[in-house]
Design a protein around this motif. Structure first.
Motif, PDB file in Angstrom:
ATOM      1  N   GLN A   1     -21.635   2.745   7.242  1.00  0.00           N
ATOM      2  CA  GLN A   1     -21.416   4.089   6.765  1.00  0.00           C
ATOM      3  C   GLN A   1     -20.257   4.743   8.001  1.00  0.00           C
ATOM      4  OE1 GLN A   1     -24.464   7.082   6.806  1.00  0.00           O
ATOM      5  NE2 GLN A   1     -23.012   8.838   7.079  1.00  0.00           N
ATOM      6  N   ALA A   2     -20.351   4.004   9.256  1.00  0.00           N
ATOM      7  CA  ALA A   2     -19.631   4.459  10.311  1.00  0.00           C
ATOM      8  C   ALA A   2     -18.123   3.740  10.028  1.00  0.00           C
ATOM      9  CB  ALA A   2     -19.997   4.158  11.544  1.00  0.00           C
ATOM     10  N   ARG A   3     -18.242   2.552   9.446  1.00  0.00           N
ATOM     11  CA  ARG A   3     -16.888   1.978   9.024  1.00  0.00           C
ATOM     12  C   ARG A   3     -16.158   2.819   8.013  1.00  0.00           C
ATOM     13  NH1 ARG A   3     -18.871  -4.477   9.586  1.00  0.00           N
ATOM     14  NH2 ARG A   3     -18.946  -4.551  11.745  1.00  0.00           N
ATOM     15  N   SER A   4     -16.873   2.974   7.034  1.00  0.00           N
ATOM     16  CA  SER A   4     -16.379   3.783   5.949  1.00  0.00           C
ATOM     17  C   SER A   4     -15.768   5.056   6.277  1.00  0.00           C
ATOM     18  CB  SER A   4     -17.522   4.222   4.839  1.00  0.00           C
ATOM     19  OG  SER A   4     -16.898   4.430   3.657  1.00  0.00           O
ATOM     20  N   LEU A   5     -16.388   5.953   7.370  1.00  0.00           N
ATOM     21  CA  LEU A   5     -15.908   7.250   7.657  1.00  0.00           C
ATOM     22  C   LEU A   5     -14.561   7.085   8.502  1.00  0.00           C
ATOM     23  CD1 LEU A   5     -19.068   8.822   8.896  1.00  0.00           C
ATOM     24  CD2 LEU A   5     -17.597   9.800   6.975  1.00  0.00           C
ATOM     25  N   TYR A   6     -14.696   5.801   9.307  1.00  0.00           N
ATOM     26  CA  TYR A   6     -13.323   5.363  10.187  1.00  0.00           C
ATOM     27  C   TYR A   6     -12.143   5.031   8.957  1.00  0.00           C
ATOM     28  CZ  TYR A   6     -11.169   3.733  14.132  1.00  0.00           C
ATOM     29  OH  TYR A   6      -9.900   3.446  15.060  1.00  0.00           O
ATOM     30  N   ALA A   7     -12.573   4.364   8.287  1.00  0.00           N
ATOM     31  CA  ALA A   7     -11.409   4.061   7.080  1.00  0.00           C
ATOM     32  C   ALA A   7     -10.913   5.280   6.439  1.00  0.00           C
ATOM     33  CB  ALA A   7     -12.025   3.159   6.272  1.00  0.00           C
ATOM     34  N   PHE A   8     -11.903   6.024   6.217  1.00  0.00           N
ATOM     35  CA  PHE A   8     -11.504   7.397   5.526  1.00  0.00           C
ATOM     36  C   PHE A   8     -10.641   8.331   6.424  1.00  0.00           C
ATOM     37  CE2 PHE A   8     -12.621  11.817   4.273  1.00  0.00           C
ATOM     38  CZ  PHE A   8     -12.373  11.755   2.776  1.00  0.00           C
ATOM     39  N   LEU A   9     -11.089   8.137   7.750  1.00  0.00           N
ATOM     40  CA  LEU A   9     -10.255   8.919   8.919  1.00  0.00           C
ATOM     41  C   LEU A   9      -8.882   8.340   8.888  1.00  0.00           C
ATOM     42  CD1 LEU A   9     -10.101  10.634  11.476  1.00  0.00           C
ATOM     43  CD2 LEU A   9     -10.723   8.830  12.747  1.00  0.00           C
ATOM     44  N   TRP A  10      -8.653   7.055   8.654  1.00  0.00           N
ATOM     45  CA  TRP A  10      -7.300   6.439   8.917  1.00  0.00           C
ATOM     46  C   TRP A  10      -6.407   6.924   7.611  1.00  0.00           C
ATOM     47  CZ3 TRP A  10      -3.843   4.429  11.955  1.00  0.00           C
ATOM     48  CH2 TRP A  10      -4.157   4.202  13.272  1.00  0.00           C
ATOM     49  N   LEU A  11      -6.944   6.929   6.492  1.00  0.00           N
ATOM     50  CA  LEU A  11      -6.316   7.238   5.117  1.00  0.00           C
ATOM     51  C   LEU A  11      -5.804   8.649   5.451  1.00  0.00           C
ATOM     52  CD1 LEU A  11      -5.531   6.940   2.365  1.00  0.00           C
ATOM     53  CD2 LEU A  11      -8.102   8.088   1.615  1.00  0.00           C
ATOM     54  N   ARG A  12      -6.816   9.449   5.915  1.00  0.00           N
ATOM     55  CA  ARG A  12      -6.406  10.769   5.938  1.00  0.00           C
ATOM     56  C   ARG A  12      -5.226  11.093   6.991  1.00  0.00           C
ATOM     57  NH1 ARG A  12     -10.920  15.638   5.792  1.00  0.00           N
ATOM     58  NH2 ARG A  12     -10.837  14.739   3.649  1.00  0.00           N
ATOM     59  N   LEU A  13      -5.327  10.343   8.142  1.00  0.00           N
ATOM     60  CA  LEU A  13      -4.078  10.578   8.988  1.00  0.00           C
ATOM     61  C   LEU A  13      -2.942   9.979   8.696  1.00  0.00           C
ATOM     62  CD1 LEU A  13      -3.590  10.977  12.187  1.00  0.00           C
ATOM     63  CD2 LEU A  13      -4.249   8.698  12.440  1.00  0.00           C
ATOM     64  N   THR A  14      -3.128   8.810   7.826  1.00  0.00           N
ATOM     65  CA  THR A  14      -1.803   8.351   7.296  1.00  0.00           C
ATOM     66  C   THR A  14      -1.210   9.113   6.280  1.00  0.00           C
ATOM     67  OG1 THR A  14      -2.710   6.186   7.613  1.00  0.00           O
ATOM     68  CG2 THR A  14      -0.835   6.392   5.915  1.00  0.00           C
ATOM     69  N   CYS A  15      -1.988   9.733   5.455  1.00  0.00           N
ATOM     70  CA  CYS A  15      -1.375  10.611   4.584  1.00  0.00           C
ATOM     71  C   CYS A  15      -0.753  11.829   5.134  1.00  0.00           C
ATOM     72  CB  CYS A  15      -2.325  11.202   3.461  1.00  0.00           C
ATOM     73  SG  CYS A  15      -2.840   9.657   2.441  1.00  0.00           S
ATOM     74  N   GLY A  16      -1.690  12.574   6.243  1.00  0.00           N
ATOM     75  CA  GLY A  16      -1.073  13.463   6.920  1.00  0.00           C
ATOM     76  C   GLY A  16       0.296  13.535   7.693  1.00  0.00           C
ATOM     77  N   LEU A  17       0.418  12.172   8.270  1.00  0.00           N
ATOM     78  CA  LEU A  17       1.597  11.936   9.097  1.00  0.00           C
ATOM     79  C   LEU A  17       2.777  11.582   7.959  1.00  0.00           C
ATOM     80  CD1 LEU A  17       0.311   9.157  11.635  1.00  0.00           C
ATOM     81  CD2 LEU A  17       1.041  11.719  11.927  1.00  0.00           C
ATOM     82  N   THR A  18       2.271  11.159   6.847  1.00  0.00           N
ATOM     83  CA  THR A  18       3.394  10.947   5.793  1.00  0.00           C
ATOM     84  C   THR A  18       4.032  12.450   5.192  1.00  0.00           C
ATOM     85  OG1 THR A  18       2.385   8.980   4.963  1.00  0.00           O
ATOM     86  CG2 THR A  18       4.149   9.871   3.414  1.00  0.00           C
ATOM     87  N   THR A  19       3.022  13.339   5.087  1.00  0.00           N
ATOM     88  CA  THR A  19       3.438  14.797   4.798  1.00  0.00           C
ATOM     89  C   THR A  19       4.364  15.291   5.857  1.00  0.00           C
ATOM     90  OG1 THR A  19       1.477  15.758   5.452  1.00  0.00           O
ATOM     91  CG2 THR A  19       1.548  15.014   3.033  1.00  0.00           C
ATOM     92  N   LEU A  20       3.911  15.118   7.053  1.00  0.00           N
ATOM     93  CA  LEU A  20       4.736  15.582   8.200  1.00  0.00           C
ATOM     94  C   LEU A  20       6.251  15.086   8.345  1.00  0.00           C
ATOM     95  CD1 LEU A  20       5.066  16.938  10.664  1.00  0.00           C
ATOM     96  CD2 LEU A  20       3.885  15.117  11.894  1.00  0.00           C
TER      97      LEU A  20
END
Length: 395
Positions: free
Chosen positions: A18-37
């Protein structure tokens, strides 16, 4: 004993998974946030180039390099938002641990609130561009920034960046809970850059109110709406970041990045416009000098006293936390800080305040100031609500 040991191992394995899944989810959201920025930053500098082009050259064909760069920034932001919605929607369906970490839309989609804002804003800008071309076809050439669909387009660009702020702060919230300190720092710094991009973009609109040509004529007097617009803008965005980020100098950092943007614009835009003039084999407007302009219109027209406002806002917030100031005293301090930023002062027009007084009678001055106060008050309430919502959302 053996069964008990196996049970613990299974629980530990599930927790690790679960921790690994949340960490991957975090990186997905960070990547998409940086892309919109990234899309928002590209669009801002494209806007600076485009304003320079229209100011010194006028209006030419539709797909000029500044317009292409502007559309590219919109596409980058839109793609980043679309990918986030598609991937997160599927991810949430297959992972119950994500159920409280997104904002639902139409009971079908799952994504952070900021992604919806950025995606809508990119769509808004994408619609504004062809409609603006049609407007000019019907009513002729108009290079004024306060034209209807120019306002729609620039507002869309500002909201693209504001959506990125929401997304990146939610990433920082998740990273804090996961003890992912590196990702948290990246998210916070990126949120500051995103808020600076939003502020710089909206300043393109508010700064137009400084000119006497933009005063509202009432017949018996005139009113300058720049203090009202600037007060609403500064109070909303600077207080939002001050409440959202656990930094002592959050608002000052935002305006510092805006100042950096203006320096980059000054260094990059004049050479870019000169190069484009040579490529297009065009000449400058006759009302300007025949030599290439060495100044950036956006940089010199930036309302500089927002720097003072940001510093005073951060000082007031720090005093409130340390000395436990009452909400009333904090509001008075914050309102006074924002009011200073409403004084018209730019490098291209350092005596704007004197010209404003000279062009308004006493009644006009009273009305100008009177309109600023409710705008500042409303912006302060909105900014506080936005910042407090950001700081606890989508953890």
């Amino acid at each position: 004993m053996a069964q008990h040991s196996i049970g613990n191992t299974s629980a530990l394995s599930n927790s690790t998974s679960q921790a690994r899944s949340l960490y991957a989810f975090l990186w997905l959201r960070l990547t998409c946030g940086l892309t919109t920025l990234l899309g928002a930053v590209i669009s801002f500098f494209a806007l600076s180039w485009d304003v320079q082009w229209h100011t010194f050259v006028g209006r030419d064909r539709t797909l000029t390099p500044p317009h292409v760069l502007l559309l590219s920034g919109i596409a980058v932001c839109g793609i980043g938002a679309l990918v986030a919605v598609i991937v997160e929607t599927q991810w949430v369906k297959n992972n119950q641990a994500m159920q409280q970490r997104y904002t639902p839309f139409a009971n079908r989609f799952a994504a952070p609130l900021g992604i919806y804002i950025s995606g809508y804003a990119a769509l808004n800008m994408a619609v504004a561009f062809p409609v603006d071309q049609y407007w000019h076809t019907l009513y002729g050439v108009d290079v004024a920034i306060w034209a209807p669909f120019h306002i729609m387009a620039i507002a869309g660009l500002g909201l693209m960046a504001l959506g990125a702020v929401y997304t990146l702060v939610s990433v920082a919230n998740m990273a804090t809970n996961l003890n992912a300190f590196k990702e948290k720092d990246v998210a916070y710094v990126s949120a500051v850059v995103a808020m600076a991009t939003s502020l710089a973009t909206f300043n393109v609109l508010t700064a137009q109110g400084i000119s006497p040509n933009r005063f509202i004529q009432l017949g018996f007097t005139a009113v300058n709406i720049f203090p009202m617009l600037q007060g609403l803008l500064l109070a909303t965005l600077l207080l939002a970041i001050a409440y959202a980020l656990p930094w002592k100098w959050a608002a000052t950092s935002v305006v510092g990045v805006v100042a950096l943007f203006m320096v980059i614009s000054q260094l990059a835009v004049p050479p870019a416009i000169t190069w484009l003039m040579q490529v297009e084999q065009l000449t400058f407007k006759s009302l300007h000098r025949s030599t290439p302009p060495q100044v950036s219109v956006l940089a010199l027209g930036w309302p500089m006293l927002s720097i003072v406002s940001a510093i005073l806002i951060d000082i007031a917030m720090h005093m409130a936390r340390k000395q436990n100031l009452s909400r009333r005293w904090l509001s008075l301090m914050l309102g006074g800080a924002v009011l200073i930023g409403c004084i018209p002062f730019t490098l291209v027009n350092p005596t704007a305040i004197l010209k404003t007084v000279a062009n308004l009678n006493i009644l006009g001055i009273v009305l100008t100031v009177a309109l600023a106060f409710p705008a500042i008050y409303g912006g302060m309430k909105l900014g506080r609500n936005i910042g407090q919502t950001m700081s606890v959302s989508e953890r």
